[in-house]
Design a protein around this motif. Structure first.
Motif, PDB file in Angstrom:
ATOM      1  N   ALA A 127      22.638  33.507  36.271  1.00 31.22           N
ATOM      2  CA  ALA A 127      23.962  33.796  35.729  1.00 31.22           C
ATOM      3  C   ALA A 127      24.230  35.293  35.714  1.00 31.22           C
ATOM      4  N   GLU A 128      25.472  35.643  36.017  1.00 32.15           N
ATOM      5  CA  GLU A 128      25.876  37.046  35.962  1.00 32.15           C
ATOM      6  C   GLU A 128      26.166  37.458  34.525  1.00 32.15           C
ATOM      7  N   PRO A 129      26.040  38.737  34.204  1.00 31.91           N
ATOM      8  CA  PRO A 129      26.415  39.211  32.870  1.00 31.91           C
ATOM      9  C   PRO A 129      27.887  38.904  32.597  1.00 31.91           C
ATOM     10  N   GLY A 130      28.169  38.406  31.408  1.00 36.35           N
ATOM     11  CA  GLY A 130      29.552  38.153  31.025  1.00 36.35           C
ATOM     12  C   GLY A 130      30.113  36.827  31.476  1.00 36.35           C
ATOM     13  N   ILE A 131      29.289  35.963  32.056  1.00 42.13           N
ATOM     14  CA  ILE A 131      29.812  34.704  32.581  1.00 42.13           C
ATOM     15  C   ILE A 131      30.331  33.794  31.474  1.00 42.13           C
ATOM     16  N   GLN A 143      34.463  41.207  33.563  1.00 42.67           N
ATOM     17  CA  GLN A 143      34.240  41.065  34.990  1.00 42.67           C
ATOM     18  C   GLN A 143      32.861  40.461  35.247  1.00 42.67           C
ATOM     19  N   ILE A 144      32.860  39.499  36.143  1.00 42.77           N
ATOM     20  CA  ILE A 144      31.573  38.914  36.527  1.00 42.77           C
ATOM     21  C   ILE A 144      31.485  38.886  38.042  1.00 42.77           C
ATOM     22  N   CYS A 173      27.089  39.854  47.864  1.00 47.26           N
ATOM     23  CA  CYS A 173      27.648  38.590  47.390  1.00 47.26           C
ATOM     24  C   CYS A 173      26.964  38.072  46.136  1.00 47.26           C
ATOM     25  N   ARG A 174      25.902  38.708  45.692  1.00 46.06           N
ATOM     26  CA  ARG A 174      25.184  38.228  44.510  1.00 46.06           C
ATOM     27  C   ARG A 174      26.010  38.344  43.239  1.00 46.06           C
ATOM     28  N   THR A 175      26.964  39.264  43.205  1.00 38.23           N
ATOM     29  CA  THR A 175      27.851  39.406  42.056  1.00 38.23           C
ATOM     30  C   THR A 175      29.290  39.481  42.538  1.00 38.23           C
ATOM     31  N   ARG A 176      30.192  39.164  41.631  1.00 43.23           N
ATOM     32  CA  ARG A 176      31.605  39.287  41.979  1.00 43.23           C
ATOM     33  C   ARG A 176      32.053  40.734  41.843  1.00 43.23           C
ATOM     34  N   ASN A 177      31.989  41.235  40.619  1.00 42.57           N
ATOM     35  CA  ASN A 177      32.395  42.622  40.387  1.00 42.57           C
ATOM     36  C   ASN A 177      31.374  43.414  39.593  1.00 42.57           C
ATOM     37  N   ALA A 178      30.357  42.732  39.065  1.00 36.74           N
ATOM     38  CA  ALA A 178      29.280  43.444  38.373  1.00 36.74           C
ATOM     39  C   ALA A 178      28.387  44.128  39.402  1.00 36.74           C
ATOM     40  N   SER A 179      27.792  45.239  39.001  1.00 38.42           N
ATOM     41  CA  SER A 179      26.886  45.936  39.900  1.00 38.42           C
ATOM     42  C   SER A 179      25.636  45.099  40.125  1.00 38.42           C
ATOM     43  N   VAL A 180      25.162  45.057  41.365  1.00 32.95           N
ATOM     44  CA  VAL A 180      23.938  44.323  41.667  1.00 32.95           C
ATOM     45  C   VAL A 180      22.758  44.941  40.925  1.00 32.95           C
ATOM     46  N   PHE A 181      22.822  46.252  40.661  1.00 29.60           N
ATOM     47  CA  PHE A 181      21.745  46.917  39.925  1.00 29.60           C
ATOM     48  C   PHE A 181      21.620  46.356  38.508  1.00 29.60           C
ATOM     49  N   SER A 182      22.739  45.849  37.939  1.00 24.96           N
ATOM     50  CA  SER A 182      22.720  45.337  36.563  1.00 24.96           C
ATOM     51  C   SER A 182      21.964  44.022  36.451  1.00 24.96           C
ATOM     52  N   ILE A 183      21.805  43.291  37.556  1.00 20.60           N
ATOM     53  CA  ILE A 183      21.083  42.020  37.509  1.00 20.60           C
ATOM     54  C   ILE A 183      19.710  42.127  38.148  1.00 20.60           C
ATOM     55  N   GLU A 233      30.421  48.613  49.022  1.00 24.69           N
ATOM     56  CA  GLU A 233      30.818  47.501  48.153  1.00 24.69           C
ATOM     57  C   GLU A 233      30.539  47.821  46.692  1.00 24.69           C
ATOM     58  N   GLU A 234      29.457  48.488  46.365  1.00 30.24           N
ATOM     59  CA  GLU A 234      29.178  48.892  44.994  1.00 30.24           C
ATOM     60  C   GLU A 234      30.288  49.806  44.467  1.00 30.24           C
ATOM     61  N   LEU A 235      30.808  50.686  45.330  1.00 30.00           N
ATOM     62  CA  LEU A 235      31.906  51.566  44.942  1.00 30.00           C
ATOM     63  C   LEU A 235      33.160  50.758  44.650  1.00 30.00           C
ATOM     64  N   ARG A 236      33.445  49.757  45.488  1.00 29.14           N
ATOM     65  CA  ARG A 236      34.621  48.919  45.244  1.00 29.14           C
ATOM     66  C   ARG A 236      34.498  48.185  43.904  1.00 29.14           C
ATOM     67  N   LYS A 237      33.326  47.634  43.614  1.00 27.50           N
ATOM     68  CA  LYS A 237      33.118  46.913  42.362  1.00 27.50           C
ATOM     69  C   LYS A 237      33.297  47.827  41.158  1.00 27.50           C
ATOM     70  N   LYS A 238      32.821  49.062  41.274  1.00 25.14           N
ATOM     71  CA  LYS A 238      32.973  50.017  40.172  1.00 25.14           C
ATOM     72  C   LYS A 238      34.442  50.330  39.924  1.00 25.14           C
ATOM     73  N   ILE A 239      35.206  50.505  40.982  1.00 21.60           N
ATOM     74  CA  ILE A 239      36.643  50.777  40.839  1.00 21.60           C
ATOM     75  C   ILE A 239      37.328  49.599  40.148  1.00 21.60           C
ATOM     76  N   VAL A 240      36.978  48.377  40.541  1.00 24.34           N
ATOM     77  CA  VAL A 240      37.570  47.189  39.913  1.00 24.34           C
ATOM     78  C   VAL A 240      37.210  47.136  38.434  1.00 24.34           C
ATOM     79  N   ARG A 241      35.950  47.391  38.099  1.00 22.29           N
ATOM     80  CA  ARG A 241      35.532  47.351  36.693  1.00 22.29           C
ATOM     81  C   ARG A 241      36.240  48.413  35.868  1.00 22.29           C
TER      82      ARG A 241
END
Length: 927
Positions: free
Chosen positions: A761-765, A926-927, A845-855, A911-919
């Protein structure tokens, strides 16, 4: 006796005198003759609950190969064979077969583990046959049989009592009521369903006392059987996941066929391919766009969820149930045994001058003095000590050690609560009983609502110990015990005691009053036979009251809070009283206060469907509801568009469990009928496991979307180079051959994609609402990220790799090679560039908008192994001669390898940069 000739129902016969009821049943107190019993057994059949018809194992096996996605894979295999690629067609079919067998085995194993409906009925019963008491199998019990009962017996038929002594029956499996019902031979309609004082029902248990009863209904004619029949009549429809997979299959089929037709037309018009060659080219593209790994990934995701749930004490009978629970918007939860422990516990002691709180550790007086176990100095608190001693002496329940070493209570929950209360203070009920031996007992009855024992004091005197309802007790009390000793009782004492009882009742607590009278040795008669109830229960001294309740499970508070955070509504549906239900619901946080609306069974029966739908707009609780009404509640919620999970443990819960989108039964306290009807069984009865299952369900759905996104973006990287070939009218040779495209789909992409199905599970799910029922797996967001973002990045990188090889060999001054070693090297480079891009994309693809480093970037071992495996496969394709011939590949030079090595990290970081901008620009979780 023909049951169809009966002019009255058991409920109507219960109102008649005993002789009338026996005559109607064509029996007597001596029971039936063996001949008559045999004839009735032939007429009515065995006394057993018949199971619903089970689907054959062959059907269970074949259904795993006939879903829309499975059919599409069968067709895809045929297309591959027609296109001249038999090895590929067979591989696709093998994927289908493996997936189908795996799905069947999971469901078969779960079904086998829960196939135990018949275990609830006891094995033997003692009946009067030919005027004698004999033991027979319960399946041989027939209407008209007279059978004996004692404490601990499970009741085998619906019956009317003709003898009863201190009988109490635990009907929680049928009604949800946590407190046992007192039973006697005198008819009293009671409150609620199945509350008649002289009727007992199959599937319930004798908690205390003894009795003699005449069977009035057996087998499927019992109330137990009627509920089981209602359950068996329900059919389960496809769950949300199966409906979504069917829809997704249709969508992907349209996309694949549409792309194939477009490529066929373009190949003919622009490249001037012959029709046959263009058809084979188009068929290859169709097969390429069929997600061969979707079914294995879905199955793996569900199986991983099932395995994780099994470790958390939840048995899932159907794989798709995990995901269905994840989409739940409403949980209709039983109270007794589900939200509460189904163990009455004393939590307050009221004395005329002091009130004690009773906790797990001991006693709290006035909020600041604690007494724990044997450390309680009861001699310094004589009033408390006396109340505890009376509670232990005037008690038929005892605590024993079970075979596994855990405490086992023999008796009623109410008396058990009083015994445990005494033991918390360090009293030993058995030792106390030896010191003050019981010489006489006046059993409890519903008229006087008291139980009394007479115990012999060490000095030869007697102590009369009485417990019962306060209102009836006060009429027998002439004195009261306070801190200064015994004194006459006055109106103010009665008012204070009654006010305390009302306050406890408003808090959902039940009370037992305790009183006593000591008889000096000089006044003890030689025989107590002349002492009747009136003589014994008079001139009593009121000692105090014990207030008790069925406590909430400790873990329930956090579980309810998490459900609210996830926008999942919990509605309590119980057979217990409105006051108890509302207070428990408020205590654990299901409703905001105990002022929430409570709808009783009688009120629900009078409500229209529209009124009920309107009531659901506000906080509400259902109390005193009948089985068919639970079914109505679930049905109404479903008609409002809700995805409903229904929890329960009793027979009365089974129809609602079967009707619900997901039924959750309690494994320890649950009846076998409830387990048989449910989709999931909690083997530890822990409500928190439901929340964990919801998280798993959401995770499974997210993982399927991640897989879909991953395989679709590779299709873009495969298709764009072919588009260049088509629109250049063949001047740019195909950067990828059809076999290389299919190699990506069924080879290099498969193992990393399957790893996505095992993602945690992703953080915040659990901080986001359940997905809308109108939302589909193939969402605009999935399409945008797969095609316009990941896909275009992959297409750009793979195309660049193709031209990079050609540039190394003189392009643009030299025309692009359409054959020979340079062409083989260029297409191999395109294939390798797609694979290396997909190495980064599977991480993305492992996360939607969370950083992969966080999981944890390396936490998913299956993805790590998959990436390594696809790298080895790529090497084999490049350097193994046999594979080079089949897939038209060749070796790459060191310059190409440097190019490839520079692909994954930039693609991942972009992609990590895009996710950070979205967050950073979104206020929603965001998950």
């Amino acid at each position: 006796m023909d049951m169809s000739k009966l002019t009255k129902t058991p409920q109507e016969l219960a109102k008649e005198p005993e002789e009338v009821a026996l005559k109607e049943m064509d029996t007597s107190r001596d029971g039936l003759t063996s001949t008559e019993a045999a004839a009735r057994l032939q007429e009515y059949g065995p006394n057993e609950i018949q199971k619903g018809k089970k689907k054959s194992r062959l059907w269970m096996f074949l259904k795993n190969f006939t879903s829309l996605m499975a059919i599409l894979l069968w067709v895809g295999g045929i297309i591959a064979i027609v296109a001249g690629m038999p090895e590929l067609g067979i591989a696709i079919w093998c994927v289908n077969v493996i997936n189908g067998v795996f799905s069947y085995w999971q469901e078969f194993a779960a079904q086998k583990a829960t196939d135990s409906l018949m275990k609830m009925l006891p094995t033997y019963v003692h009946v009067r046959r030919d005027g004698k008491l004999v033991q027979i199998e319960t399946t041989e019990l027939v209407p008209g049989d007279v059978f004996a009962l004692q404490a601990g017996d499970a009741i085998s038929a619906d019956a009317m009592l003709i003898e009863a002594s201190s009988m109490q029956v635990d009907q929680s499996a049928l009604t949800g009521e946590s407190v046992p019902e007192s039973k006697n031979v005198k008819y009293d309609p009671g409150e609620g369903q199945f509350a008649e004082s002289n009727l007992i029902y199959a599937g319930t248990t004798v908690g205390a006392g003894t009795g003699l009863a005449v069977a009035m209904a057996t087998g499927m004619n019992t109330e137990f059987g009627k509920i089981a029949s209602l359950t068996q009549g329900q059919t389960k429809t496809d769950g949300p996941l199966q409906k979504e997979l069917n829809r997704l299959t249709q969508q992907l089929s349209i996309i694949a066929i549409g792309i194939g037709m477009a490529f066929f037309i373009l190949a003919v018009v622009f490249v001037h391919y012959p029709m046959a060659k263009a058809f084979i080219f188009a068929l290859g593209m169709i097969v390429a766009f069929i997600p061969e790994g979707l079914l294995p990934t879905v199955t793996l995701s569900l199986a991983q969820g099932v395995q994780r749930m099994a470790k958390k004490h939840a048995l899932v009978k159907d794989l798709s149930s995990v995901e269905t629970l994840g989409e739940t918007t409403v949980i209709c939860s039983d109270k007794t045994g589900t939200l509460t422990q189904n163990q009455m516990t004393v939590n307050h002691i009221w004395l005329p001058h002091k009130e004690y709180g009773v906790t797990g550790q001991g006693f709290v007086a006035n909020g600041d003095i604690k007494y724990r176990g044997h450390k309680v100095k009861l001699d310094q608190h004589p009033e408390l000590k006396l109340l505890l001693e009376i509670s232990a002496l005037d008690n038929d329940t005892r605590v024993q050690q079970a075979d596994d070493g855990t405490p086992k209570l023999l008796g009623t929950p109410t008396e058990a609560a009083m015994i445990i209360m005494a033991e918390k203070a360090g009293l030993d009920a058995d030792e106390l009983g030896k010191e003050m031996v019981r010489v006489k007992e006046l059993t409890f009855d519903s008229d006087r609502k008291r139980m009394t024992t007479i115990n012999k004091l060490p000095d030869g005197g007697l102590r009369i110990c009485v417990k019962g309802s306060l209102g009836d007790m006060l009429t027998q009390c002439t004195t009261i015990l306070d801190k200064d000793g015994v004194r006459p009782i006055v109106d103010n004492d009665i008012d204070r005691a009654s006010r305390a009882e009302r306050d406890y009742a408003e808090s959902g607590l039940r009370t037992l009053a305790v009183a006593y009278r000591d008889v000096p040795a000089s006044e003890v008669p030689e025989s107590l036979d002349s002492w009747d109830i009136k003589t014994v229960e008079q001139n009593l001294t009121l000692v105090g009251q014990a207030a008790m309740a069925d406590p909430a499970r400790p873990e329930i508070f956090a579980a309810v809070k998490e459900c609210h955070e996830a926008n999942i509504r919990i509605i309590m549906v119980t057979g217990d009283s409105p006051v108890v239900a509302s207070n428990v619901a408020a205590q654990i946080g299901i409703v905001s206060s105990n002022k929430a609306r409570v709808i009783t069974g009688s009120e629900l029966a009078a409500m229209s469907d529209e009124d009920l739908k309107s009531a659901f707009k506000d906080e509400l609780i259902f109390a005193r509801v009948a089985p068919e009404q639970k079914y109505k509640i679930v049905s109404t919620l479903q008609s409002m568009g809700e995805i409903v999970a229904s929890t329960g443990d009793g027979v009365n819960d089974a129809p609602a469990l079967k009707k619900a989108d997901i039924g959750v039964a309690m494994g320890v306290t649950g009846t076998d009928v409830a387990k048989d009807a449910a989709d999931m069984i909690l083997t530890d009865d822990n409500f928190a496991s439901i929340v964990a299952a919801i998280e798993e369900g959401r995770t499974v759905y997210n993982n399927i979307q991640k897989f879909l996104m991953y395989i679709l973006n590779s299709n873009v990287a495969e298709a764009i180079p072919s588009v260049l070939f088509l629109f250049s009218r063949g001047l740019i040779p195909l950067p990828l051959t059809v076999m290389q495209i299919l190699t990506i789909d069924l080879g290099t992409d498969m193992l990393p994609a399957l790893g996505l199905g095992a993602e945690l599970a992703e953080p915040g799910i659990m901080q986001v609402p359940p997905r809308s029922r109108n939302e589909h797996i193939l969402t605009k967001n999935v399409l945008w990220r797969a095609f316009a973002w990941y896909g275009m990045i992959g297409a750009a990188v793979s195309t660049l790799g193709y031209f990079f090889v050609n540039m190394m060999h003189g392009w643009p001054s030299v025309a692009l090679a359409g054959s020979g070693n340079i062409y083989v090297e260029a297409t191999t480079m395109t294939l390798a560039a797609v694979v290396f891009t997909q190495m980064a994309n599977v991480m993305n693809c492992r996360t939607r908008n969370a950083s992969v480093f966080s999981i944890g970037i390396w936490k998913n071992s299956k993805i790590n192994v998959g990436i390594f495996a696809e790298f080895l496969l790529l090497l084999a394709l490049m350097y193994v001669p046999v594979l080079q011939d089949v897939f038209e590949t060749g070796a790459l030079g060191w310059q190409e390898w440097i190019f490839l090595a520079c692909i994954p990290i930039p693609v991942f970081l972009i992609e990590e940069l895009r996710k950070k901008i979205v967050r950073d620009h979104s206020r929603k979780p965001q998950i």
